[in-house]
Structure formats: C-alpha cells, structure tokens
Motif scaffolding. Structure first.
Motif, PDB file in Angstrom:
ATOM      1  N   VAL A 133       0.855  -1.181   0.000  1.00  0.00           N
ATOM      2  CA  VAL A 133       0.000   0.000   0.000  1.00  0.00           C
ATOM      3  C   VAL A 133       0.894   1.234   0.000  1.00  0.00           C
ATOM      4  O   VAL A 133       1.709   1.419   0.917  1.00  0.00           O
ATOM      5  N   LEU A 134       0.760   2.055  -1.030  1.00  0.00           N
ATOM      6  CA  LEU A 134       1.565   3.265  -1.148  1.00  0.00           C
ATOM      7  C   LEU A 134       0.933   4.398  -0.348  1.00  0.00           C
ATOM      8  O   LEU A 134      -0.287   4.492  -0.225  1.00  0.00           O
ATOM      9  N   ASP A 135       1.779   5.251   0.163  1.00  0.00           N
ATOM     10  CA  ASP A 135       1.331   6.311   1.061  1.00  0.00           C
ATOM     11  C   ASP A 135       0.785   7.502   0.289  1.00  0.00           C
ATOM     12  O   ASP A 135       1.283   7.862  -0.782  1.00  0.00           O
ATOM     13  N   GLN A 136      -0.243   8.116   0.845  1.00  0.00           N
ATOM     14  CA  GLN A 136      -0.733   9.425   0.427  1.00  0.00           C
ATOM     15  C   GLN A 136      -0.657  10.367   1.622  1.00  0.00           C
ATOM     16  O   GLN A 136      -0.674   9.925   2.775  1.00  0.00           O
ATOM     17  N   ASN A 137      -0.566  11.638   1.360  1.00  0.00           N
ATOM     18  CA  ASN A 137      -0.469  12.620   2.441  1.00  0.00           C
ATOM     19  C   ASN A 137      -1.868  12.896   2.994  1.00  0.00           C
ATOM     20  O   ASN A 137      -2.479  13.941   2.758  1.00  0.00           O
ATOM     21  N   ASP A 138      -2.375  11.915   3.747  1.00  0.00           N
ATOM     22  CA  ASP A 138      -3.722  12.030   4.291  1.00  0.00           C
ATOM     23  C   ASP A 138      -3.738  12.220   5.803  1.00  0.00           C
ATOM     24  O   ASP A 138      -4.793  12.169   6.424  1.00  0.00           O
ATOM     25  N   ASN A 139      -2.580  12.426   6.394  1.00  0.00           N
ATOM     26  CA  ASN A 139      -2.499  12.671   7.830  1.00  0.00           C
ATOM     27  C   ASN A 139      -1.740  13.971   8.074  1.00  0.00           C
ATOM     28  O   ASN A 139      -0.643  14.174   7.538  1.00  0.00           O
ATOM     29  N   GLN A 140      -2.332  14.822   8.866  1.00  0.00           N
ATOM     30  CA  GLN A 140      -1.663  16.056   9.215  1.00  0.00           C
ATOM     31  C   GLN A 140      -0.719  15.825  10.390  1.00  0.00           C
ATOM     32  O   GLN A 140      -0.869  14.848  11.132  1.00  0.00           O
ATOM     33  N   PRO A 141       0.282  16.683  10.556  1.00  0.00           N
ATOM     34  CA  PRO A 141       1.166  16.527  11.721  1.00  0.00           C
ATOM     35  C   PRO A 141       0.364  16.560  13.026  1.00  0.00           C
ATOM     36  O   PRO A 141      -0.593  17.323  13.147  1.00  0.00           O
ATOM     37  N   ALA A 142       0.734  15.712  13.956  1.00  0.00           N
ATOM     38  CA  ALA A 142       0.001  15.592  15.215  1.00  0.00           C
ATOM     39  C   ALA A 142       0.919  15.950  16.377  1.00  0.00           C
ATOM     40  O   ALA A 142       1.989  15.351  16.542  1.00  0.00           O
ATOM     41  N   PHE A 143       0.509  16.938  17.161  1.00  0.00           N
ATOM     42  CA  PHE A 143       1.238  17.274  18.381  1.00  0.00           C
ATOM     43  C   PHE A 143       0.956  16.223  19.445  1.00  0.00           C
ATOM     44  O   PHE A 143      -0.110  15.576  19.450  1.00  0.00           O
ATOM     45  N   SER A 144       1.911  16.036  20.343  1.00  0.00           N
ATOM     46  CA  SER A 144       1.734  15.044  21.409  1.00  0.00           C
ATOM     47  C   SER A 144       0.579  15.397  22.328  1.00  0.00           C
ATOM     48  O   SER A 144       0.006  14.521  22.968  1.00  0.00           O
ATOM     49  N   THR A 145       0.214  16.655  22.410  1.00  0.00           N
ATOM     50  CA  THR A 145      -0.962  17.094  23.171  1.00  0.00           C
ATOM     51  C   THR A 145      -1.473  18.370  22.523  1.00  0.00           C
ATOM     52  O   THR A 145      -0.680  19.167  22.018  1.00  0.00           O
ATOM     53  N   PRO A 146      -2.777  18.570  22.504  1.00  0.00           N
ATOM     54  CA  PRO A 146      -3.302  19.801  21.883  1.00  0.00           C
ATOM     55  C   PRO A 146      -3.058  21.043  22.725  1.00  0.00           C
ATOM     56  O   PRO A 146      -3.184  22.154  22.221  1.00  0.00           O
ATOM     57  N   ASN A 147      -2.726  20.851  24.001  1.00  0.00           N
ATOM     58  CA  ASN A 147      -2.508  22.000  24.889  1.00  0.00           C
ATOM     59  C   ASN A 147      -1.239  21.764  25.705  1.00  0.00           C
ATOM     60  O   ASN A 147      -1.214  20.888  26.585  1.00  0.00           O
ATOM     61  N   PHE A 148      -0.205  22.508  25.400  1.00  0.00           N
ATOM     62  CA  PHE A 148       1.042  22.429  26.155  1.00  0.00           C
ATOM     63  C   PHE A 148       0.998  23.457  27.286  1.00  0.00           C
ATOM     64  O   PHE A 148       0.504  24.585  27.104  1.00  0.00           O
ATOM     65  N   ILE A 149       1.519  23.069  28.439  1.00  0.00           N
ATOM     66  CA  ILE A 149       1.585  23.963  29.599  1.00  0.00           C
ATOM     67  C   ILE A 149       3.011  23.935  30.128  1.00  0.00           C
ATOM     68  O   ILE A 149       3.553  22.855  30.427  1.00  0.00           O
ATOM     69  N   PHE A 150       3.625  25.113  30.246  1.00  0.00           N
ATOM     70  CA  PHE A 150       4.990  25.227  30.757  1.00  0.00           C
ATOM     71  C   PHE A 150       5.019  26.272  31.869  1.00  0.00           C
ATOM     72  O   PHE A 150       4.217  27.218  31.884  1.00  0.00           O
ATOM     73  N   PHE A 151       5.978  26.098  32.779  1.00  0.00           N
ATOM     74  CA  PHE A 151       6.201  27.046  33.866  1.00  0.00           C
ATOM     75  C   PHE A 151       7.651  27.531  33.791  1.00  0.00           C
ATOM     76  O   PHE A 151       8.581  26.711  33.715  1.00  0.00           O
ATOM     77  N   ILE A 152       7.819  28.834  33.796  1.00  0.00           N
ATOM     78  CA  ILE A 152       9.161  29.422  33.758  1.00  0.00           C
ATOM     79  C   ILE A 152       9.254  30.480  34.849  1.00  0.00           C
ATOM     80  O   ILE A 152       8.235  30.978  35.339  1.00  0.00           O
ATOM     81  N   SER A 153      10.470  30.807  35.229  1.00  0.00           N
ATOM     82  CA  SER A 153      10.699  31.874  36.200  1.00  0.00           C
ATOM     83  C   SER A 153      10.882  33.187  35.467  1.00  0.00           C
ATOM     84  O   SER A 153      11.456  33.233  34.369  1.00  0.00           O
ATOM     85  N   GLU A 154      10.387  34.256  36.076  1.00  0.00           N
ATOM     86  CA  GLU A 154      10.590  35.565  35.459  1.00  0.00           C
ATOM     87  C   GLU A 154      12.097  35.873  35.443  1.00  0.00           C
ATOM     88  O   GLU A 154      12.855  35.381  36.278  1.00  0.00           O
ATOM     89  N   GLY A 155      12.493  36.660  34.500  1.00  0.00           N
ATOM     90  CA  GLY A 155      13.913  36.941  34.338  1.00  0.00           C
ATOM     91  C   GLY A 155      14.656  35.826  33.645  1.00  0.00           C
ATOM     92  O   GLY A 155      15.891  35.739  33.750  1.00  0.00           O
ATOM     93  N   LEU A 156      13.952  34.956  32.925  1.00  0.00           N
ATOM     94  CA  LEU A 156      14.600  33.859  32.221  1.00  0.00           C
ATOM     95  C   LEU A 156      15.549  34.422  31.157  1.00  0.00           C
ATOM     96  O   LEU A 156      15.187  35.347  30.418  1.00  0.00           O
ATOM     97  N   PRO A 157      16.776  33.894  31.047  1.00  0.00           N
ATOM     98  CA  PRO A 157      17.728  34.434  30.050  1.00  0.00           C
ATOM     99  C   PRO A 157      17.210  34.243  28.626  1.00  0.00           C
ATOM    100  O   PRO A 157      16.420  33.344  28.342  1.00  0.00           O
TER     101      PRO A 157
END
Length: 665
Positions: A133-157
């Motif tokens: 079975v040959l591939d067609q571009n029928d799948n869009q890129p998928a992120f590991s989660t639809p909502n990423f949450i990160f925490f950083i400290s103020e003054g980050l370089p």
C-alpha cells in the motif's frame, strides 16, 4: 498431445504382395486427471495507493491445466483471507479489493491463491500475491498534546529553553516529514527552535507585567499537498523575589502623629500600610521595630503581620515627648528577604496640636527590640488553664464524634457501596466481554463480514447502553447516600424536623418508588446477563465431553456448538458452528477463558446491584414506618395532654374525688 489416433490395418501376403484388404481404425485416448494446474508465476507483486475506491482490481493470476474438459478447467480462491478485505473471481482469477485501504493501519498484505481443477479427484496449485500500500499525504502533523503547559521563572535568560514540543506525522517519506514548526502569535517573547523541537525565550518576561502567555504553534509537513495542524501553548511565569516592599503609609519619614497622655493601654495608635508586587511568600510582609528614640523601653509595640502599632502600657510623665520608631518592613522571599524601612514619629502631648518635623534621627538601626506583652500574666496559672481547656475540648470532640458515628446510616452506606461495586463490575466486565465475543465469532464461527455485521452493531449498541448505565448509577448512588443521611438522626440536627414534614415524607416516598421500579427493571437485566454465561457453560461442557471421547474420533465430530441456534448468527452463515477437535481447540484458547470469566464477573456484578436495589427501599421504608409511628404517638400524647387540661379546667383532675373549689363540694 493428440487425443485421437487413426490406425490402418492391411491384410496381404508375405513381402507385401497381393493386398487383400485394408481397414482404418480410429483410436480415442480417454483423459484422466493426471496433471495439476500450473501458475504462470508463483509470486505476484502489486502496488496500490491508499484511500482507493472499493472494488478496484489489483492483479489477474493465471493457471493452466494440461488435462482436458473438466479435468483441465481451473477455478481460483483465496485461502487464509481472515481480514475479508480482498476477493478473487473464481473463473477469471482477477483479485480485487473490497474496501478502502489505509497504509497507516497496515502497509503490506500477503495473499495465497489456490488454483484447483474440476476433476473427480481435483489437483491443486498455489501462488502468492504481495500487495504493498503506497502512502498518500492524508495525515496532518500531530502534536503530542493539543494543549502544552509550561512554567518558567521571570527573568529567564534569552534563548533559554521553555519546554520541548512533541510532534509526529503518521505518513511516510516526505508526507510524514515535519518541515516547519513556528509560533503564530507575533507579540510574544517566544520562538520555536525547530532543530531541537524546543520552545525558547526571546525576550524579557516579568510576572509583575504579565502572569501568563497564550500562544499557538503551527506545524507543516513536506507532503503534496502540504498539511498542517495547530496546538495551543500556555506559559505561566513564576514569581521570583525581585520587588522589595513599598510603604504606602506613612508616606514620609517626616510624618508626625500626636496622641493624648490619657490614651488607654491597648489602644491602636496607627497602622503601617505596605505592598509588595511579588506573589506568594515573596509578597508576605512582616513588620518589626528595629530602632527607637529615645532608647528607653518603648511603650509601643507593632503587630508583625498587620502592622498595627498599639500602646502596651499606660503613659507616664517622663514619656510626654516625641517618640521615633524605625520600622523594618520585610517580605518572605527566599533565600534572602527584601526589606524597606520607615520612621514613625509619635508626639505625646496634652494639647492636640499638629506636630512638625524637619529631620529624623541620624543614627542607624540598632538591635531588634523584644516585643512587649500587652500585660504581665502568671505563666504557671496559664499553663493550668490551658491544660483544662484542652481536656474540655477533647471531651467535647469525643462526644460529638461518638454522636455522629452513632447516627451514620450504615445501611445506606453498605447499599451505596454494593451499588457502586456491582455497577463497576457489570459495566467494566460486560463491555470487555462483548468485545471478546465479537472477536471469537469473527475468528471461529463466521468467515464473511456480512454474516456477523448485525451482531457487531448490536454489540456496539449494548456498549453504548453500558456507558449510559454507568453514568446514571453513578448519580443515583450519590442520591442514595444523601437520602440515607437525610432519613437518619444525623440529619435531624442539621435539617430540623423537615424530614417529618409532608414535603420530606413525599420526597422519601418518591425515592422509594423510583428505587422499586429500578429493582424490577434491573431484575430483567440480571436475567439477561445469565444468557451468555449459559452459552459458554454449554460450550465448555461440550468441550469436556470431546476431550473425554477423544479416542473415538468418529463420534466426537458429531458434537458441535452452533452459534446460529442461539440467534447470534444468521442460518446461512458459513461455517456457523465448530465441531469435534476444532471446538475443543477453541475452548483451550485464551480468548475463550477470558470471555467466559468476564461474563461470570458481569453476572455477579448484576446480582450485587440487584441486591443493593432491593436492600435500599426496604431500609427507607423501615425508616418511613418508624417516623409515622413516632408522629402518631406524638399527636396522641398532645391530644391526651390537651384533654386532661380541659377536664381540670372544668371538673378537676381525672379520677379525682375532689372538686377544684369548696363551693362545688
């Protein structure tokens, strides 16, 4: 090879002289099936793009047979075609696909084609067909989660990593290669590092200006046409202690306050107001007097948390003067708190005139002054009072706990636990048992998808019903527990006599009636859940009989388990049943034992739920009867008391030989 021969017979004398007669004999050679079909190729390789149209032909296999007539007529079929996705024309040998293929589910298929002649004793040949079975571009890129949450400290370089972004594409080749990931929002201090698939900081972040950022990521693959997808990212900025406290009041070190010498001890003189723009412990402000003028013990003290300055002792004549207090305002930051100082100037004067300052004391802060208590007290006596207070509190809590434990509706708690556990067992095991049943039918009892498609739909509908039952009984069990507390003595202290009112009685009666109907309906569910247990029990019993009679194969082949007679499959299903050692092998599989055990567990769960539903209305009805008897008894007592009062008012006490007044005697 010729199938007919002409033989000439000549009658003559010796040496071929004087021919007397000549005769032609026709000899026909009758064919026997002594040649097996032969494929033109023993291996066929086919390529087809995914998402094809159903019914499209893939390849035509061809086999020839040197025999004649029926012995040389070849028919084709696919063997071990468990997926039922492909089919073959028996006459032409054309292999075609029944449905649309998806490379992401399966990229290659291997088929075995059987060619068989139609002789009395048919001969066979085999060939392999490999389908890629040959591939067609029928799948869009998928992120590991639809909502990423990160925490950083103020003054980050700058260029520091905020977090990793996981992304993949199920396609292959360029179709599955992610060629770009970028931040859509322009006015945020973040950018994507595509080489590391990391989100990095590209600007200044200050929590006091902005506590969090919302941005979106765009991912693009390298297929034709290109496909893309988005994901949201939330970046929370954590606080660091970068702001020292700011004193609002007093607004200046030269501010002055006048108080009367007659001010009572314990009075509030003034209050320090300060703010810190940090958050959490970094903004937790404390206050402390670190210097004073004059140096003599100060009659003032400050509350370390509220900043309230109070007079702790009555003012004496020597204290009628100006008092300067240096207040240190500190936050709770780690590792080192930040601080600010302010002078508080208090003038003790009989005349409430406004004071003015031009300078503040010039010396630097001294050692911290110990806080003075509002008044002296006897520490020994205090310890004794505290001990008695703790003892009394402990006894009070003990009585309260025992009263609550004595009024807990244990019957309702048991019914609720039974209902929860029964429904969990029934829904969880029943759902998985239905899935395993479909797998068993598909593997051993039906070879064609159309034969068990109705059963598959029914199983899917039953699984949706199980989802609804789980949700409904979750809410019902909560209401069951609440009603149990409502109809016991624990609720009386909270709700008063509401449970004895008409509204309360109607509510409890309604709940009893609803539970009664649920019990009747669930009785049918309980009986229905016994059917698959009965089916698998019969199947297991038949398998044990086959194993016992395994020495006589002629008799065990007559022992079958027909799924069609139970209504699981249509009557035209092939094979629809399993017999003899085939059935015995089915019973020894892991799928059979797992499905059997799951149905038994679901049956037990239905029984536990039925027990809870029967137990609950009986318990509630008992409380209703007790409340009704108590209500009638209280009404009777009130009626007797009222009747006795009427008799005493008119004729004296009941059964008394004396009247209330002498004139009546």
């Amino acid at each position: 090879m010729c199938s007919t021969y002409l033989v000439t017979v000549v009658l003559s004398e010796a040496q071929g002289k004087n021919v007397h007669a000549r005769k032609e004999i026709k000899v026909a050679v009758e064919d026997v099936n002594d040649n097996a079909p032969q494929f033109e190729k023993t291996y066929y390789q086919v390529e087809i793009e995914e998402n094809n149209k159903p019914g499209i032909s893939l390849v035509q296999v061809s086999a020839s047979d040197a025999d004649s007539q029926l012995n040389g007529k070849v028919s084709y079929r696919l063997i071990n075609n468990n997926l039922a996705i492909f089919n073959i024309d028996e006459v032409t040998g054309v292999v075609y696909v029944l449905g649309s293929l998806d490379r992401e589910q399966q990229g290659e298929y291997s088929l075995t084609v059987l060619a068989r002649d139609n002789g009395l004793y048919p001969l066979e040949a085999f060939s392999s067909v490999s389908i890629k079975v040959l591939d067609q571009n029928d799948n869009q890129p998928a992120f590991s989660t639809p909502n990423f949450i990160f925490f950083i400290s103020e003054g980050l370089p700058h260029l520091a990593q905020v977090g990793k972004i996981g992304i993949m594409d199920a396609d292959e080749g360029n179709n599955g290669k992610v060629v770009d990931v970028q931040v859509i929002d322009k006015h945020v201090p973040f950018a994507m590092d595509f080489s590391q698939l990391a989100l990095r900081c590209t600007g200044d972040v200050d929590r006091e200006k902005r506590e969090h950022y919302e941005l979106r990521l765009l991912a693009i693959d390298g297929g034709t046409p290109q496909r893309s997808s988005t994901a949201s990212v939330t970046v929370f900025v954590e606080d660091i202690n970068d702001n020292q406290p700011q004193v609002i009041l007093p607004s200046s070190n030269l501010s002055c306050l006048t108080i009367s010498p007659n001010t009572r001890a314990g009075s509030i003189i003034t209050k320090i107001y300060a703010v810190d723009h940090d958050s959490g412990m970094n903004s937790d402000i404390t206050y402390q007097i670190i210097a004073r003028e004059p140096i003599n013990p100060s009659p003032f003290q400050i509350d370390p948390h509220s900043g309230t300055i109070t007079l702790v002792q009555q003012l004496m004549g020597k204290e009628y003067s100006m008092h300067h207090l240096l207040i240190k305002v500190s936050d709770g930051g780690k590792p080192a708190p930040l601080q600010a100082t302010v002078w508080v100037n208090v003038l003790v004067n009989e005349m409430s005139k406004q004071c003015h300052l031009t300078t503040v004391p010039s010396h630097s802060p001294l050692v911290s002054e110990p806080l003075l208590p509002p008044k002296p007290y006897n520490q020994t006596g205090s310890c004794t009072e505290v001990s008695w207070l703790l003892l009394l509190c402990g006894l009070g809590c003990y009585e309260c706990c025992m009263r609550c434990l004595g009024g807990v509706p244990y019957t309702s708690v048991v019914a609720t636990l039974l209902c929860f556990s029964g429904i969990a067992l029934f829904c969880g095991c029943g759902h998985q048992a239905l899935t395993e049943t479909e797998r068993l039918i598909e593997t051993y009892f039906a070879r064609n998808l159309q034969d068990y498609i109705t059963l598959a739909y029914l199983i899917e509908y039953f699984q949706y019903v199980i989802y609804g039952l789980a949700s409904f009984f979750f809410l019902y069990c909560i209401a069951l527990l609440a009603e149990g507390f409502y109809t016991t003595s624990v609720a009386k202290q909270t709700f008063g006599e509401f449970r004895s009112t008409v509204c309360g009685r109607c509510l409890s009666t309604t709940f009893i009636v609803i539970t009664y109907f649920l019990a009747v309906i669930w009785l049918l569910v309980f009986a229905f859940s016994a059917l698959p247990v009965y089916f698998f029990y019969n199947m297991a019993s038949t398998c044990r009989t086959i194993d016992f009679l395994s020495e006589t194969p002629s008799s065990i082949n007559q022992l079958c388990m027909d799924a069609r007679q139970f209504g699981l499959l249509p009557w035209n299903t092939v094979p629809g049943k399993a017999c003899g050692m085939t059935l015995s092998n089915v019973c020894k599989t892991r799928e059979f034992f797992l499905t059997y055990d799951l149905y038994i567990a679901a049956f037990a769960g239905a029984g536990i739920t039925l027990l809870a539903l029967i137990h609950c209305p009986l318990h509630l009805a008992k409380w209703q009867i007790l409340l009704r008897d108590k209500r009638f008894r209280v009404k009777g007592e009130k009626r007797d008391v009222l009747f006795s009062r009427i008799l005493k008012r008119h004729h004296g006490g009941i059964a008394s030989p004396y009247a209330d007044k002498p004139s009546d005697a």
